[in-house]
Motif scaffolding. Structure first.
Motif, mmCIF file in Angstrom:
data_model
loop_
_atom_site.group_PDB
_atom_site.id
_atom_site.type_symbol
_atom_site.label_atom_id
_atom_site.label_comp_id
_atom_site.label_asym_id
_atom_site.label_seq_id
_atom_site.Cartn_x
_atom_site.Cartn_y
_atom_site.Cartn_z
ATOM 1 N N SER A 253 -19.716 -15.088 18.570
ATOM 2 C CA SER A 253 -19.314 -14.955 16.929
ATOM 3 C C SER A 253 -18.036 -15.263 16.357
ATOM 4 O O SER A 253 -16.961 -14.935 17.257
ATOM 5 N N ALA B 46 -15.324 -16.411 13.634
ATOM 6 C CA ALA B 46 -14.586 -16.444 12.770
ATOM 7 C C ALA B 46 -13.032 -18.038 12.092
ATOM 8 O O ALA B 46 -12.726 -17.538 12.542
ATOM 9 N N VAL C 81 -18.027 -18.999 9.488
ATOM 10 C CA VAL C 81 -18.430 -17.717 10.675
ATOM 11 C C VAL C 81 -19.565 -18.799 11.268
ATOM 12 O O VAL C 81 -20.468 -18.914 10.587
ATOM 13 N N ILE D 11 -18.439 -18.509 4.218
ATOM 14 C CA ILE D 11 -17.947 -17.483 3.843
ATOM 15 C C ILE D 11 -16.860 -17.908 2.776
ATOM 16 O O ILE D 11 -16.262 -19.012 2.850
ATOM 17 N N CYS E 183 -20.082 -13.258 2.001
ATOM 18 C CA CYS E 183 -21.027 -14.178 2.872
ATOM 19 C C CYS E 183 -22.136 -14.014 1.907
ATOM 20 O O CYS E 183 -22.661 -12.413 1.507
ATOM 21 N N GLU F 81 -20.748 -10.687 14.011
ATOM 22 C CA GLU F 81 -20.290 -11.784 12.214
ATOM 23 C C GLU F 81 -19.489 -11.502 11.595
ATOM 24 O O GLU F 81 -18.233 -11.154 10.912
ATOM 25 N N ILE G 108 -15.222 -11.417 11.171
ATOM 26 C CA ILE G 108 -14.231 -11.393 9.663
ATOM 27 C C ILE G 108 -13.223 -10.520 10.056
ATOM 28 O O ILE G 108 -12.034 -10.652 8.998
#
Length: 133
Positions: free
Chosen positions: A82, A84, A94, A111, A116, A124, A128
């Motif tokens: 993942s 971001a 993301v 985002i 989100c 995820e 972030i």
């Protein structure tokens, strides 16, 4: 494995395309304003130029973090990931790629303000969190 590589190559090409478009837009606006030759020679003018540049970069996707992991217990090698890509306000995207034995799936979630509307996976959310300054 070739499917994963093709998906990853497509994703990298897409991100590169987005960055090229942004760079071209900035380049054309810099050439219209005179570029580096138009910089003022006094310190106050330079400070104003720096402040203007800082304002422009607030919307640049400059906060990024990648989290690699094993999506399934029987898979190894941290092939899923993942990433971001966010600006100073926490707006961006993301992207996640889940790698399985027979296929790979890629997801994108918008985002806004570091949050989100869709439910985020722990990976995820971690991406972030790591991207946040």
């Amino acid at each position: 494995m070739p499917t994963v590589l093709a998906s990853l190559a497509l994703l990298v090409a897409l991100v590169a395309f987005v960055f090229s478009v942004v760079a071209l837009r900035r380049g054309s606006s810099a050439s219209r304003s005179g570029g580096a030759d138009a910089l003022p020679e006094d310190v106050v003018g330079l400070r104003q130029e720096v402040a203007a540049l800082q304002t422009e970069t607030r919307t640049a996707l400059r906060h990024l973090a990648v989290v690699r992991y094993d999506a399934f217990g029987d898979m190894g090698g941290h092939l899923s990931w993942s990433v971001a890509l966010l600006d100073d306000a926490g707006d961006g995207v993301v992207l996640s790629s889940i790698h399985g034995r027979s296929e790979a799936r890629t997801y994108a979630k918008s985002i806004s303000g570091w949050t989100c509307e869709q439910q985020l996976s722990p990976e995820e959310d971690e991406a972030i969190t790591h991207a946040r300054p």
